[in-house]
Design an enzyme around this catalytic site. Structure first.
Site, PDB file in Angstrom:
ATOM      1  N   MET A 213       0.846  -1.180   0.000  1.00  0.00           N
ATOM      2  CA  MET A 213       0.000   0.000   0.000  1.00  0.00           C
ATOM      3  C   MET A 213       0.884   1.232   0.000  1.00  0.00           C
ATOM      4  O   MET A 213       2.010   1.221   0.491  1.00  0.00           O
ATOM      5  CB  MET A 213      -0.910   0.016   1.227  1.00  0.00           C
ATOM      6  CG  MET A 213      -0.193   0.078   2.558  1.00  0.00           C
ATOM      7  SD  MET A 213      -1.327  -0.021   3.954  1.00  0.00           S
ATOM      8  CE  MET A 213      -0.176   0.080   5.313  1.00  0.00           C
ATOM      9  N   CYS A 214       0.366   2.285  -0.580  1.00  0.00           N
ATOM     10  CA  CYS A 214       1.128   3.518  -0.667  1.00  0.00           C
ATOM     11  C   CYS A 214       0.159   4.687  -0.703  1.00  0.00           C
ATOM     12  O   CYS A 214      -0.896   4.621  -1.347  1.00  0.00           O
ATOM     13  CB  CYS A 214       2.005   3.527  -1.923  1.00  0.00           C
ATOM     14  SG  CYS A 214       2.955   5.038  -2.177  1.00  0.00           S
ATOM     15  N   ILE A 215       0.480   5.770   0.009  1.00  0.00           N
ATOM     16  CA  ILE A 215      -0.292   6.990  -0.069  1.00  0.00           C
ATOM     17  C   ILE A 215       0.682   8.148  -0.190  1.00  0.00           C
ATOM     18  O   ILE A 215       1.698   8.195   0.511  1.00  0.00           O
ATOM     19  CB  ILE A 215      -1.218   7.193   1.153  1.00  0.00           C
ATOM     20  CG1 ILE A 215      -1.961   8.533   1.050  1.00  0.00           C
ATOM     21  CG2 ILE A 215      -0.445   7.123   2.452  1.00  0.00           C
ATOM     22  CD1 ILE A 215      -2.979   8.758   2.157  1.00  0.00           C
TER      23      ILE A 215
END
Length: 591
Positions: free
Chosen positions: A1-3
């Protein structure tokens, strides 16, 4: 996951595209991206999620959104604490709970305090413009943070981030739940001054039941490539909320000391053995139960089905296996709970120099012990098909993989120990090697199809399995040993489980740690120190004494007598490099 959080449109820089590629390797079943514009401002959140489908009939897409505009990126498992139906995804369940009744700060914190299981998460609370993020109390899942260095850079959180000299990343410390208030964020010339972040990010700490609060200075520091003088306070990027700690339900550490000649009665010790076996068995059961089929998973690993044994049922579970007591017990307990018509993969890794031309060059200590203890496992259950996967790695292959790929997974860690353990775990969790056909003695190439990898981390810390425990006992007796183990448990979250998660997850597998199950840790915390270990006894006997007795009760008599060998020594990877290096030194090979 990445934001990624920024004040401009998503620029698609090559480095951030590389991050997405690394994240995508962890979750082959679904890739999703969503951009959120914060009200009428220029603030933008760019979510990217990749999914490894492990539970639930229907795959839960990520990022996950609800009807209120809340968004969740979830890398974890809810084994207990919140009710998750067999047919339901825990991602969907968690998102429902987070907005149940009303989405208040107290509700968000209460939900995460209930969860038993490993996790890292990012949650956008739409009605209040808050971004919550954090890791479980043991740090069993990776989460990295990056602060922007110029107007073309972004505040970022990611499960993994490849090494790039001009971009500094650090592990999000597993101290509690963090909250970034987007309403307070202000930029100057497109960049938020580093010293401003502590005004925008608050930490809600986990309750710490231990006497000691030993946390490395380094994990708080923004500049991870710099050493920090312990006399000076680290450059914090958050402030701590003083309204009260988050309760995590752990039992306080038993600090009772024995009298001069105190040894528990055989009845009490046998009860401790039975109870540990029971709670550990339940922990393993939670981690092998209800896993989706690996059939569609094989292609993501580039597995040629024709290479694998045609008549062996595909394994859903693999074990990082050395034949030592920790991994042997996990194998014996997994055998209780995995259906008898399924095979279980035992992955055993060995390293050898290029110039070693011997036919036995991969007969390292872990290979020998692994094979010996395998015979005991076969006697325990004659119907189980165990795939003993011999992963053989030359120095040349090690060097190439480290230079081109593995160093990016170990990053931001950089010691000699990080290098040797990270590389060993990466090759082992790849699960590609040779399996012997017992009917004719021939070997065939084989790659594990398992989505879940059981690993034995956490046993040594809790049960006095390290040499340093024996040294402390020799110097300071029972009280010194008790303090040493209490300190070990307190700092488990800083012991590089994030690194291990990145190395294992890179192969589309999920690491699961039965010895760090919350119920197992609480049970062991409640036992007096002499129930767990007696370092008056020799090596291979007194260290992890209770666990060795559990092994004997399961029929693992050879394994219960083996002295501990760390993976870097048991696999012989440590012998391939400079023998004079110390584990704590900076490793130039990771540059």
């Amino acid at each position: 996951m990445c934001i990624c959080f920024c004040f401009t449109q998503w620029l698609g820089q090559s480095y951030y595209q590389q991050i997405i590629e690394f994240v995508a390797r962890r979750g082959p079943d679904y890739h999703g991206q969503q951009v959120i514009c914060i009200n009428d401002t220029k603030k933008i959140l760019n979510f990217h999620g990749c999914v490894l489908h492990l539970r639930g009939e229907k795959l839960a897409q990520q990022p996950a959104f609800d009807s209120y505009g809340n968004a969740l990126l979830w890398n974890g498992e809810i084994f207990a604490g919140l009710q998750v139906e067999e047919t339901e995804s825990d991602t969907a369940t968690l998102l429902k709970h987070l907005h149940a009744n009303q989405s208040t700060d107290e509700n968000v914190l209460q939900i995460f305090s209930k969860i038993k299981g490993p996790y890292a998460f990012i949650y956008y609370q739409a009605d209040s413009n808050l971004v919550w993020f954090g890791r479980d109390v043991f740090g069993r899942r990776s989460l990295l943070i990056h602060f922007p260095i110029n107007e073309n850079d972004y505040f970022s959180l990611s499960s993994v981030a490849p090494k790039r000299d001009q971009y500094d990343w650090l592990e999000v410390p597993a101290l509690g739940i963090f909250c970034l208030d987007l309403n307070k964020v202000k930029m100057t010339d497109g960049v938020a001054p580093l010293e401003e972040y502590h005004q925008w990010i608050q930490l809600y700490r986990w309750y710490n039941p231990y006497r000691f609060n030993i946390v490395s200075h380094e994990i708080h520091c923004v500049q991870t490539n710099q050493q920090v003088d312990s006399k000076d306070p680290p450059n914090r990027w958050y402030t701590t909320n003083d309204d009260g700690d988050i309760n995590n339900g752990f039992m306080s550490f038993n600090r009772l000391l024995p009298s001069d000649n105190c040894i528990d009665s055989e009845i009490n010790q046998n009860a401790a053995v039975d109870n540990l076996c029971s709670v550990l068995s339940e922990s393993v059961k939670r981690r092998v139960y209800c896993i989706t089929s690996p059939s569609c998973f094989l292609s993501s690993l580039n597995i040629d089905n024709e290479q694998n044994h045609k008549n062996i049922p595909k394994a859903k579970i693999a074990i990082l296996y050395s034949g030592g007591i920790d991994s042997a017990i996990l194998a014996a307990l997994a055998d209780r709970h995995v259906p008898s018509d399924e095979s279980i993969d035992l992955i055993n890794v060995a390293f050898a120099p290029i110039d070693n031309l011997s036919d036995n060059k991969f007969e390292v200590p872990d290979r020998i012990s692994g094979r010996d203890v395998l015979e005991e496992l076969r006697k325990v259950n004659t119907k189980r098909y165990w795939n003993f996967i011999e992963v053989n790695i030359s120095k040349e292959e090690l060097q190439e993989a480290r230079k081109n790929h593995v160093k990016h997974l170990v990053h931001p860690h950089r010691t000699v120990l990080d290098d040797s353990i990270g590389c060993a775990i990466w090759f082992a969790s790849r699960g590609r090697g040779l399996v012997k056909d017992n009917s004719n003695g021939s070997y065939s190439t084989y790659c594990s199809s398992a989505k879940v990898l059981l690993v034995g981390m956490g046993a040594d810390e809790q049960l006095a399995g390290y040499t340093r425990h024996r040294k402390r006992f020799t110097r300071d007796g029972w009280e010194g040993l008790l303090k040493e183990i209490e300190m070990e448990i307190c700092r488990i979250s800083t012991r590089n489980l994030g690194r291990d998660d990145r190395c294992i997850g890179d192969h589309c597998r999920e690491a699961r740690f039965p010895y760090l199950d919350e119920d197992v840790v609480s049970f062991l915390n409640g036992l007096p120190i002499w129930n767990k270990a007696d370092l008056r006894l020799p090596k291979g006997v007194g260290d992890k004494l209770l666990l060795r007795k559990v092994g004997q009760s399961l029929g693992l008599f050879k394994s219960s007598k083996l002295e501990k060998k760390a993976i870097q020594f048991g696999s012989r990877i440590a012998k391939l490099e400079k023998s004079s290096e110390k584990g704590s030194q900076q490793c130039s090979r990771l540059d």
